[in-house]
Structure formats: C-alpha cells, structure tokens
Write a protein that holds these residues in place. Structure first.
Motif, PDB file in Angstrom:
ATOM      1  N   ILE A 225       0.821  -1.133  -0.205  1.00  0.00           N
ATOM      2  CA  ILE A 225      -0.331   0.233  -0.186  1.00  0.00           C
ATOM      3  C   ILE A 225       0.994   1.351  -0.350  1.00  0.00           C
ATOM      4  O   ILE A 225       1.966   1.167   0.942  1.00  0.00           O
ATOM      5  CB  ILE A 225      -0.482  -0.283   0.920  1.00  0.00           C
ATOM      6  N   THR A 226       0.651   1.971  -1.000  1.00  0.00           N
ATOM      7  CA  THR A 226       1.523   3.416  -0.835  1.00  0.00           C
ATOM      8  C   THR A 226       1.050   4.483  -0.363  1.00  0.00           C
ATOM      9  O   THR A 226       1.468   5.213   0.016  1.00  0.00           O
ATOM     10  CB  THR A 226       1.835   3.438  -2.275  1.00  0.00           C
ATOM     11  N   PRO A 228      -1.980   5.915   2.099  1.00  0.00           N
ATOM     12  CA  PRO A 228      -2.530   5.845   3.417  1.00  0.00           C
ATOM     13  C   PRO A 228      -4.606   5.474   2.444  1.00  0.00           C
ATOM     14  O   PRO A 228      -4.559   6.331   2.362  1.00  0.00           O
ATOM     15  CB  PRO A 228      -2.290   5.839   4.157  1.00  0.00           C
ATOM     16  N   LYS A 230      -7.796   7.311   3.539  1.00  0.00           N
ATOM     17  CA  LYS A 230      -8.549   8.743   4.406  1.00  0.00           C
ATOM     18  C   LYS A 230      -9.330   8.686   4.308  1.00  0.00           C
ATOM     19  O   LYS A 230     -10.130   8.687   3.674  1.00  0.00           O
ATOM     20  CB  LYS A 230      -7.679   9.619   3.969  1.00  0.00           C
TER      21      LYS A 230
END
Length: 312
Positions: A225-226, A228, A230
């Motif tokens: 996962i590059t 995150p 939100k």
C-alpha cells in the motif's frame, strides 16, 4: 307365666313355655382333648411342704445322721512311708557300697592327681630327643629359565605363539546385509496389503495418508500500500438513526401475520414415491438387574425354599 312378666300362653301361639334363647339344654364340652382327666378328680396328694436346712436333722430323709466312712481305722502317712522304706531295704543283698577313701580334690592345672586314668604321656612337658638331621631331597633339574617377561618375545613362553588370523572389520553387519540382499532378490513385488480386513470403529492413525501430498501452493504476492486510506469526513457517533454506520438504515416492510414457510404437501423422490424419512433409533424393553437375578436364581424346584436374591 303371665304374672311373672312373660307373655301369656295365648300370645305364644299355643305353646305352654317360652323356649330359651342361648341354649337348647345340652351339656357344655370344653374345647381340646382332655388327657388323664381322672388325675384331677378325687383326693390329691398333699405334701408337707418344703423344709429348710438347719443344725437339726429336719430337711433330710434319714432321722439320724450317718457317716460316710463309719468304723474307719486311723492311718498315719509318716508311719506308712517308714514301713515302705524298711520293706525296700530288706531287698538289699549286702551292705551299701562305701569307697575305700574319700574323694580327692584337684591340686592345680596340668596335674592328674585324683583322676581315674592317671597321667597321659602325650601331654608330658618333657622335651623329646631329636634324631639325626636328614637333608631334604633336591629338585628336578631342567633347562635354565629364559629371561624376559614374555610380552613381545616369541620364544620366551612355554607354548607356541598363536598364528595371525585376519578378520575383516564389521563382519556381522556384512553378513546381515548379504542375507537381506539374497531375500530381497527372491521377492517378485512389494509386500501384500489387504484392504478388506476388519477394522475397529476408528482408525489407529486418522491423519495418515498413503498418497503423496500435493505441491505446496504459494500465496499470491501482495501489492504494498503506497497511499494510506483517508476517510472523507470524520467519524460519527452511532445512535438510533444509524448515522455512524457504513450502510443506511433499512426500510421497514410490513409483513402479514402468519407463517412465512409453507410446508410442501406432496413430496416425491426420483422414482415417484412419497418420501418417508428414516425413523430414529427405537428403544427396546430391558428388564432390570434385580428381575434378571430372580429369573436366574428362582425356578420351579426351589421357589418355595428361596428366601432372598442378592445382587452382586
């Protein structure tokens, strides 16, 4: 009879006397069998009563006291023993034996004074005369002894040196392997395994499997996962309006009162017959242990003598 309180003759229907109500005039017989009835009739024997013992002769059958040994002579035990000794002394042929002299007392250790055998020559304290000296014989003459301890020297010992015999290393294991190879060469196939033999309720090792295991599946590579995650807005507090949930509040549908599931009336299987489910396990009549013991212990020969049946 009328003046005594009874009924008149006219009232008695032509009879002159009123019959008795409790008996017809027969004699009374006592119940049971009478034994020796004549013993209770007439005069009986009247004893004079029991007499108590006292200093007088009252209470005894004899009028005068009688001794058990009347007219008995007096016997003196001391006199009888003396007479017996005199009678036994008359059996002696002569005078009693008297030794010529009194007993002798020992005078000390090693002295034979007072003994019957006298001195013993073997126990004498005198020195014996020694004979002429005789030299002992010589030993056998042999070859002179060989020098050395014998370790590492061949001609030192009495016997011959043992010959050297070669022996291969681990001979037992080689012979066992040779026998195994011979028996394995005579076999035409693998060991016989029977799949139809009876087994118990469960296998000894339920997790064993004769088939080889499939290859291990490698998990797919996961992408890292590059960015995150939100959320679009801040979290909401859950309440009765379901504002803090991911889904909206479901719409309420009015259902009619009644059964939601309708049981099918006619259910058939593949052959067209009505499906009847298998019934569960049925109970069997079982007699108690006490009844079984009674059946085993009581029969028609001993049912009158049996008192109780115990349960072991």
């Amino acid at each position: 009879m009328g003046d005594k309180g009874g009924k008149s003759d006219m009232d008695r229907m032509g009879i002159f006397q009123e019959m008795k109500y409790h008996t017809i005039g027969d004699k009374y017989t006592t119940p049971g069998v009478s034994f020796n009835a004549s013993a209770g009739k007439g005069k009986q024997m009247l004893p004079g009563g029991v007499k108590e013992k006292c200093a007088k002769q009252d209470g005894y059958f004899n009028d005068k006291f009688q001794r058990m040994f009347e007219g008995e002579a007096h016997s003196d035990p001391i006199k009888m023993r003396r007479q017996h000794r005199m009678k036994e002394a008359q059996k002696n042929l002569g005078k009693p034996f008297l030794p010529s002299s009194g007993e002798k007392k020992p005078s000390g250790l090693g002295n034979h004074y007072g003994t019957l055998g006298g001195p013993v020559p073997a126990f004498s304290a005198q020195n014996k005369t020694a004979g002429a000296y005789k030299a002992p014989n010589k030993n056998f003459y042999t070859n002179p002894g060989k020098k050395g301890t014998g370790y590492g020297y061949l001609p030192v010992t009495l016997g011959q040196h043992p010959k050297h015999m070669t022996e291969p290393y681990n001979q037992v294991a080689l012979l066992d392997k040779q026998l195994q190879d011979q028996s394995r060469s005579k076999m035409k196939g693998g060991s016989f395994k029977l799949n139809m033999h009876p087994k118990a309720y469960f296998d000894e090792k339920p997790f064993t499997n004769d088939k080889p295991l499939p290859p291990v599946k490698k998990p797919a590579p996961s992408k890292p996962i590059t960015v995150p995650f939100k959320p679009s807005h801040p979290s909401k507090i859950p309440a009765g309006c379901k504002a803090g949930t991911f889904e909206t509040y479901p719409t309420h549908s009015v259902d009619p009162y009644g059964k939601h599931y309708k049981r099918p009336v006619h259910v058939v299987n593949k052959t067209g017959k009505t499906y009847i489910p298998n019934s569960g396990p049925k109970t069997a009549p079982i007699t108690s242990i006490i009844n079984q013991n009674v059946i085993k212990a009581v029969n028609r020969q001993n049912y009158k003598t049996v008192r109780s049946v115990t349960v072991h």
